[in-house]
Design a protein around this motif. Structure first.
Motif, PDB file in Angstrom:
ATOM      1  N   ALA A   1       0.611  12.426 -37.706  1.00  0.00           N
ATOM      2  CA  ALA A   1      -0.666  13.379 -37.951  1.00  0.00           C
ATOM      3  C   ALA A   1      -0.187  14.781 -37.780  1.00  0.00           C
ATOM      4  N   ASP A   2      -0.720  15.666 -38.564  1.00  0.00           N
ATOM      5  CA  ASP A   2      -0.254  17.074 -38.534  1.00  0.00           C
ATOM      6  C   ASP A   2       1.154  17.454 -38.852  1.00  0.00           C
ATOM      7  N   THR A   3       1.826  16.748 -39.929  1.00  0.00           N
ATOM      8  CA  THR A   3       3.104  16.891 -40.201  1.00  0.00           C
ATOM      9  C   THR A   3       3.201  17.343 -41.573  1.00  0.00           C
ATOM     10  N   CYS A   4       4.518  17.615 -41.878  1.00  0.00           N
ATOM     11  CA  CYS A   4       4.447  18.137 -43.287  1.00  0.00           C
ATOM     12  C   CYS A   4       5.862  18.008 -43.670  1.00  0.00           C
ATOM     13  N   ALA A   5       6.253  17.220 -44.922  1.00  0.00           N
ATOM     14  CA  ALA A   5       7.594  17.146 -45.410  1.00  0.00           C
ATOM     15  C   ALA A   5       7.892  18.468 -46.159  1.00  0.00           C
ATOM     16  N   LEU A   6       9.219  18.765 -46.291  1.00  0.00           N
ATOM     17  CA  LEU A   6       9.695  19.849 -47.193  1.00  0.00           C
ATOM     18  C   LEU A   6      10.073  19.367 -48.589  1.00  0.00           C
ATOM     19  N   GLY A   7      10.639  18.242 -48.698  1.00  0.00           N
ATOM     20  CA  GLY A   7      10.864  17.613 -50.161  1.00  0.00           C
ATOM     21  C   GLY A   7      11.669  16.459 -49.741  1.00  0.00           C
ATOM     22  N   THR A   8      12.447  15.877 -50.868  1.00  0.00           N
ATOM     23  CA  THR A   8      13.433  14.913 -51.029  1.00  0.00           C
ATOM     24  C   THR A   8      15.012  15.411 -51.019  1.00  0.00           C
ATOM     25  N   TYR A   9      15.523  14.775 -50.074  1.00  0.00           N
ATOM     26  CA  TYR A   9      16.981  14.824 -49.851  1.00  0.00           C
ATOM     27  C   TYR A   9      17.872  14.088 -51.161  1.00  0.00           C
TER      28      TYR A   9
ATOM     29  N   VAL B   1      12.762  14.932 -46.253  1.00  0.00           N
ATOM     30  CA  VAL B   1      13.132  15.779 -45.290  1.00  0.00           C
ATOM     31  C   VAL B   1      12.128  16.864 -44.754  1.00  0.00           C
ATOM     32  N   GLY B   2      11.999  17.003 -43.419  1.00  0.00           N
ATOM     33  CA  GLY B   2      10.967  18.185 -42.811  1.00  0.00           C
ATOM     34  C   GLY B   2      11.909  19.090 -41.921  1.00  0.00           C
ATOM     35  N   THR B   3      11.098  19.931 -41.251  1.00  0.00           N
ATOM     36  CA  THR B   3      11.789  20.733 -40.343  1.00  0.00           C
ATOM     37  C   THR B   3      12.329  20.044 -38.993  1.00  0.00           C
TER      38      THR B   3
ATOM     39  N   PHE C   1       9.340  20.128 -52.538  1.00  0.00           N
ATOM     40  CA  PHE C   1       8.166  20.036 -53.056  1.00  0.00           C
ATOM     41  C   PHE C   1       7.165  19.897 -51.831  1.00  0.00           C
ATOM     42  N   VAL C   2       6.765  21.013 -51.144  1.00  0.00           N
ATOM     43  CA  VAL C   2       5.852  21.096 -49.793  1.00  0.00           C
ATOM     44  C   VAL C   2       4.714  20.581 -50.225  1.00  0.00           C
ATOM     45  N   ASP C   3       4.141  19.333 -49.639  1.00  0.00           N
ATOM     46  CA  ASP C   3       2.850  18.667 -50.088  1.00  0.00           C
ATOM     47  C   ASP C   3       1.894  19.609 -49.239  1.00  0.00           C
ATOM     48  N   ILE C   4       1.019  20.233 -50.024  1.00  0.00           N
ATOM     49  CA  ILE C   4      -0.292  21.001 -49.458  1.00  0.00           C
ATOM     50  C   ILE C   4      -1.139  20.209 -48.374  1.00  0.00           C
ATOM     51  N   SER C   5      -1.198  18.914 -48.836  1.00  0.00           N
ATOM     52  CA  SER C   5      -1.937  18.063 -47.840  1.00  0.00           C
ATOM     53  C   SER C   5      -1.364  17.640 -46.713  1.00  0.00           C
TER      54      SER C   5
ATOM     55  N   THR D   1       8.572  32.651 -41.149  1.00  0.00           N
ATOM     56  CA  THR D   1       9.370  32.566 -40.151  1.00  0.00           C
ATOM     57  C   THR D   1      10.129  31.346 -39.784  1.00  0.00           C
ATOM     58  N   THR D   2      11.205  31.320 -39.169  1.00  0.00           N
ATOM     59  CA  THR D   2      11.814  29.858 -38.944  1.00  0.00           C
ATOM     60  C   THR D   2      10.908  29.107 -37.822  1.00  0.00           C
ATOM     61  N   THR D   3      11.223  28.022 -37.793  1.00  0.00           N
ATOM     62  CA  THR D   3      10.335  27.136 -36.777  1.00  0.00           C
ATOM     63  C   THR D   3      11.185  26.001 -36.021  1.00  0.00           C
ATOM     64  N   THR D   4      10.831  25.767 -34.856  1.00  0.00           N
ATOM     65  CA  THR D   4      11.480  24.562 -34.057  1.00  0.00           C
ATOM     66  C   THR D   4      10.382  23.615 -34.044  1.00  0.00           C
ATOM     67  N   THR D   5       9.623  23.360 -34.792  1.00  0.00           N
ATOM     68  CA  THR D   5       8.656  22.117 -34.687  1.00  0.00           C
ATOM     69  C   THR D   5       9.006  21.411 -35.625  1.00  0.00           C
ATOM     70  N   ALA D   6       9.419  20.222 -35.140  1.00  0.00           N
ATOM     71  CA  ALA D   6       9.691  18.983 -36.170  1.00  0.00           C
ATOM     72  C   ALA D   6       8.595  18.729 -37.136  1.00  0.00           C
ATOM     73  N   ASP D   7       8.941  18.471 -38.451  1.00  0.00           N
ATOM     74  CA  ASP D   7       7.976  18.279 -39.442  1.00  0.00           C
ATOM     75  C   ASP D   7       6.700  19.339 -39.458  1.00  0.00           C
ATOM     76  N   ASP D   8       7.176  20.348 -39.287  1.00  0.00           N
ATOM     77  CA  ASP D   8       5.974  21.303 -39.029  1.00  0.00           C
ATOM     78  C   ASP D   8       4.771  21.553 -40.125  1.00  0.00           C
ATOM     79  N   PRO D   9       3.532  21.505 -39.814  1.00  0.00           N
ATOM     80  CA  PRO D   9       2.503  21.327 -40.918  1.00  0.00           C
ATOM     81  C   PRO D   9       2.476  22.764 -41.514  1.00  0.00           C
ATOM     82  N   TYR D  10       3.104  24.013 -41.073  1.00  0.00           N
ATOM     83  CA  TYR D  10       3.075  25.230 -41.744  1.00  0.00           C
ATOM     84  C   TYR D  10       4.189  25.468 -42.590  1.00  0.00           C
ATOM     85  N   THR D  11       5.301  24.164 -42.848  1.00  0.00           N
ATOM     86  CA  THR D  11       6.271  24.211 -43.780  1.00  0.00           C
ATOM     87  C   THR D  11       6.091  25.148 -44.951  1.00  0.00           C
ATOM     88  N   ALA D  12       7.002  26.177 -45.356  1.00  0.00           N
ATOM     89  CA  ALA D  12       6.699  27.042 -46.463  1.00  0.00           C
ATOM     90  C   ALA D  12       7.597  26.683 -47.582  1.00  0.00           C
ATOM     91  N   GLY D  13       9.082  26.764 -47.535  1.00  0.00           N
ATOM     92  CA  GLY D  13      10.042  26.380 -48.403  1.00  0.00           C
ATOM     93  C   GLY D  13      11.252  26.806 -47.837  1.00  0.00           C
TER      94      GLY D  13
END
Length: 141
Positions: free
Chosen positions: A110-118, A94-96, A135-139, A44-56
């Motif tokens: 804490a509890d954030t996730c990056a999508l990758g590099t701009y 960059v992140g959501t 390159f979503v970092d799974i950790s 789904t799309t998200t409106t959470t900044a740097d969402d820990p559930y970022t997929a791709g």
């Protein structure tokens, strides 16, 4: 071959409630069921900044609701950027953002996730399509 973009793509199920456009960043759907009856993971799309559930990033041109589509989980992808609300700069993470489907500057925490590099040049204010190395970092953080 030498003319093929080297990236990893995953087939997913759109559980957004509406179509998801190409180049939108998506997150794993953690609200209800995690998989369709076909065993494809829900996004789904998200409106959470740097969402820990970022997929791709959505690769399919326009992914209808409740349909199977493809997302980029690793490699280069064109991504929608929220430059007017969350500026990004080249060679940074960059992140959501709070704007559904768009990326912006990643803030570690804490509890954030990056999508990758701009990796492209900024094209100005407003919604822009930019090139990112996904390159979503799974950790995450």
């Amino acid at each position: 071959d030498g003319t093929t973009v080297n990236r990893c793509v995953l087939t997913v199920f759109n559980d957004n409630g509406s179509a998801i456009t190409s180049s939108s960043v998506v997150a794993w759907d953690d609200d209800d069921t995690d998989f369709s009856t076909s065993m494809y993971p829900y996004v789904t799309t998200t409106t959470t900044a740097d969402d820990p559930y970022t997929a791709g990033v959505m690769l399919t041109g326009s992914c209808p609701d409740q349909a199977l589509c493809e997302i980029v989980v690793y490699g280069p992808a064109t991504v929608l950027a929220a430059n007017s609300t969350d500026n990004t700069t080249v060679d940074t993470l960059v992140g959501t953002t709070t704007v559904a489907g768009q990326v912006g500057d990643y803030a570690t925490g804490a509890d954030t996730c990056a999508l990758g590099t701009y990796i492209s040049e900024d094209t100005g204010a407003g919604v822009n399509s930019v090139l990112a190395r996904v390159f979503v970092d799974i950790s995450c953080d």
